[in-house]
Structures are given as structure tokens and as C-alpha cells.
Scaffold this motif. Structure first.
Motif, PDB file in Angstrom:
ATOM      1  N   ARG A 133      37.984  42.129 102.365  1.00  0.00           N
ATOM      2  CA  ARG A 133      37.729  41.111 101.337  1.00  0.00           C
ATOM      3  C   ARG A 133      37.467  39.711 101.878  1.00  0.00           C
ATOM      4  N   LEU A 134      37.586  39.540 103.203  1.00  0.00           N
ATOM      5  CA  LEU A 134      37.562  38.184 103.761  1.00  0.00           C
ATOM      6  C   LEU A 134      36.555  37.999 104.887  1.00  0.00           C
ATOM      7  N   TRP A 135      36.162  36.731 105.063  1.00  0.00           N
ATOM      8  CA  TRP A 135      35.437  36.275 106.240  1.00  0.00           C
ATOM      9  C   TRP A 135      36.362  35.307 106.961  1.00  0.00           C
ATOM     10  N   LEU A 136      36.517  35.472 108.259  1.00  0.00           N
ATOM     11  CA  LEU A 136      37.272  34.536 109.094  1.00  0.00           C
ATOM     12  C   LEU A 136      36.262  33.889 110.033  1.00  0.00           C
ATOM     13  N   LYS A 137      36.081  32.586 109.882  1.00  0.00           N
ATOM     14  CA  LYS A 137      35.030  31.881 110.604  1.00  0.00           C
ATOM     15  C   LYS A 137      35.622  30.792 111.492  1.00  0.00           C
ATOM     16  N   PRO A 138      35.057  30.592 112.677  1.00  0.00           N
ATOM     17  CA  PRO A 138      35.465  29.439 113.476  1.00  0.00           C
ATOM     18  C   PRO A 138      35.197  28.157 112.675  1.00  0.00           C
ATOM     19  N   TYR A 139      36.087  27.200 112.814  1.00  0.00           N
ATOM     20  CA  TYR A 139      35.942  25.942 112.070  1.00  0.00           C
ATOM     21  C   TYR A 139      34.721  25.153 112.518  1.00  0.00           C
ATOM     22  N   ARG A 140      34.120  24.466 111.547  1.00  0.00           N
ATOM     23  CA  ARG A 140      33.006  23.544 111.764  1.00  0.00           C
ATOM     24  C   ARG A 140      33.330  22.248 111.013  1.00  0.00           C
ATOM     25  N   MET A 141      32.790  21.159 111.497  1.00  0.00           N
ATOM     26  CA  MET A 141      33.048  19.867 110.867  1.00  0.00           C
ATOM     27  C   MET A 141      32.556  19.829 109.420  1.00  0.00           C
ATOM     28  N   ASN A 142      31.507  20.604 109.103  1.00  0.00           N
ATOM     29  CA  ASN A 142      30.986  20.586 107.733  1.00  0.00           C
ATOM     30  C   ASN A 142      31.909  21.300 106.734  1.00  0.00           C
ATOM     31  N   MET A 143      33.017  21.849 107.197  1.00  0.00           N
ATOM     32  CA  MET A 143      34.005  22.474 106.314  1.00  0.00           C
ATOM     33  C   MET A 143      35.068  21.474 105.851  1.00  0.00           C
ATOM     34  N   ALA A 144      34.997  20.253 106.332  1.00  0.00           N
ATOM     35  CA  ALA A 144      36.069  19.270 106.122  1.00  0.00           C
ATOM     36  C   ALA A 144      36.455  19.085 104.652  1.00  0.00           C
ATOM     37  N   ASP A 145      35.498  18.952 103.766  1.00  0.00           N
ATOM     38  CA  ASP A 145      35.836  18.716 102.355  1.00  0.00           C
ATOM     39  C   ASP A 145      36.625  19.880 101.763  1.00  0.00           C
ATOM     40  N   GLY A 146      36.184  21.099 102.028  1.00  0.00           N
ATOM     41  CA  GLY A 146      36.891  22.269 101.511  1.00  0.00           C
ATOM     42  C   GLY A 146      38.277  22.417 102.103  1.00  0.00           C
ATOM     43  N   VAL A 147      38.397  22.158 103.393  1.00  0.00           N
ATOM     44  CA  VAL A 147      39.699  22.238 104.062  1.00  0.00           C
ATOM     45  C   VAL A 147      40.637  21.196 103.471  1.00  0.00           C
ATOM     46  N   TYR A 148      40.135  19.995 103.289  1.00  0.00           N
ATOM     47  CA  TYR A 148      40.980  18.913 102.761  1.00  0.00           C
ATOM     48  C   TYR A 148      41.512  19.248 101.372  1.00  0.00           C
ATOM     49  N   GLU A 149      40.711  19.885 100.543  1.00  0.00           N
ATOM     50  CA  GLU A 149      41.151  20.245  99.193  1.00  0.00           C
ATOM     51  C   GLU A 149      42.365  21.173  99.222  1.00  0.00           C
ATOM     52  N   VAL A 150      42.501  21.944 100.290  1.00  0.00           N
ATOM     53  CA  VAL A 150      43.650  22.853 100.407  1.00  0.00           C
ATOM     54  C   VAL A 150      44.823  22.169 101.114  1.00  0.00           C
ATOM     55  N   VAL A 151      44.590  21.569 102.278  1.00  0.00           N
ATOM     56  CA  VAL A 151      45.716  21.035 103.065  1.00  0.00           C
ATOM     57  C   VAL A 151      46.385  19.830 102.426  1.00  0.00           C
TER      58      VAL A 151
END
Length: 184
Positions: free
Chosen positions: A9-27
């Protein structure tokens, strides 16, 4: 750059700087800081970019392998983190760490991601031992580690001082030989 890991059910992806907004919404959520040993609340947005840079560089040089977690159902929506941290190549051991967006708790995503990261630890990185730890007051996190195949090894009393109180921490672990047996 390393390839993307996949589960049912999942994708595990190496982090990229363009993920910052989505990551911030969670952390930035209080529930994440409340259950994690190293995530502050409030989480400074500026700190996130430094962490993303650190995680990317650690992945590239092989010091740690943290993955951004996305569901296949909503592949553009970041839901958490799972990865190998505190690696010791000399001792062929490491720690697994993870968190999932509180809105997704209870759906088995953390266990599914942990199982995949354990596969990666033993198959791709040649580890022999992997451990995980969780706050004693977070039994759901302990269940994730147990469902991923880890066994309780001990409790460290008052190991961390968080928000004005000492916290007890449970340690669980699995050996490569035990994991191979559990997968047969």
C-alpha cells in the motif's frame, strides 16, 4: 539516487527538498512531538530545511537511510517517515525510526513501512541487528515494533527528559537470523 521502495500500500521514497511543505504539515503537529524523542513542538519551519538537507546527505553517503512515506492511494500526500538511523557498519547494527501522520494512525502503515525497512536493513545493508525504541507511554508504537517482528529487550528508566518530565523508554530488537525465520 537510490530507488524507491514499495510495499502493498505504500511508497517509501528518499527525501527531496521539494517535499518540505508536505513534511512540515505532518511534523508540526503536537501529536508527533508528543510521541517522538527528537521532534520539538512547535517545529520551526526553518529547521525543517536543515533536517531535509541532513537526511539527503546522510542517505547519499550511507550514514542513515530515512524514507518519506506516501500511500499508493494518494501518492503525492506525505504521511510519515520510516528509516534506518544510528547505523554502525563496524557492528552491523542500526536503529529503526518512524512516525506517521496522526490522521493515518491505526491503519497499519507504520508496521508496513517498518517491515519494508527491516527487509532493506538486512538484505541491502548487511545489518545483523536492528533495534527500535519508544516511549513507555506510547504502547501503540511498541505494538508497531512487535508486529514488525521485534522482541522486547529492556526498559531504560528515565532515559530522556522531555517537557519537564523524565521518560522511560522501551527497547525492542531483531536479529537477521530471527527475521529470516519469521519470513519463512
Amino acid at each position: 539516487m537510490p530507488t524507491i521502495a514499495e510495499t502493498e500500500r505504500l511508497w517509501l521514497k528518499p527525501y527531496r527538498m521539494n517535499m518540505a511543505d508536505g513534511v512540515y504539515e505532518v511534523v508540526r503537529k503536537q501529536e508527533i512531538a508528543d510521541t517522538m524523542l527528537m521532534i520539538p513542538h512547535p517545529y520551526p519551519r526553518k529547521q525543517l530545511e536543515g533536517w531535509l538537507d541532513y537526511v539527503q546527505k546522510s542517505f547519499e553517503v550511507g550514514h542513515a537511510f530515512e524514507y518519506a512515506v506516501f500511500t499508493k492511494e494518494q501518492p503525492a500526500r506525505y504521511i510519515g517517515n520510516c528509516g534506518l538511523v544510528s547505523l554502525s557498519k563496524a557492528h552491523r547494527s542500526g536503529e529503526i525510526g518512524y512516525f506517521i501522520d496522526p490522521g493515518e494512525w491505526g491503519q497499519g502503515y507504520a508496521t508496513e513501512a517498518c517491515r519494508k525497512v527491516i527487509d532493506i536493513a538486512f538484505a541491502e545493508h548487511g545489518l545483523n541487528r536492528l533495534f527500535g525504541r519508544c516511549l513507555v507511554r506510547n504502547p501503540a508504537s511498541r505494538r508497531v515494533l512487535e508486529k514488525a517482528g521485534m522482541v522486547f529487550e529492556g526498559r531504560f528508566k528515565q532515559e530522556f527528559f522531555m517537557d519537564g518530565a523524565f521518560e522511560d523508554v522501551d527497547y525492542l530488537a531483531i536479529l537477521k537470523s530471527e527475521y529470516a525465520v519469521s519470513r519463512d
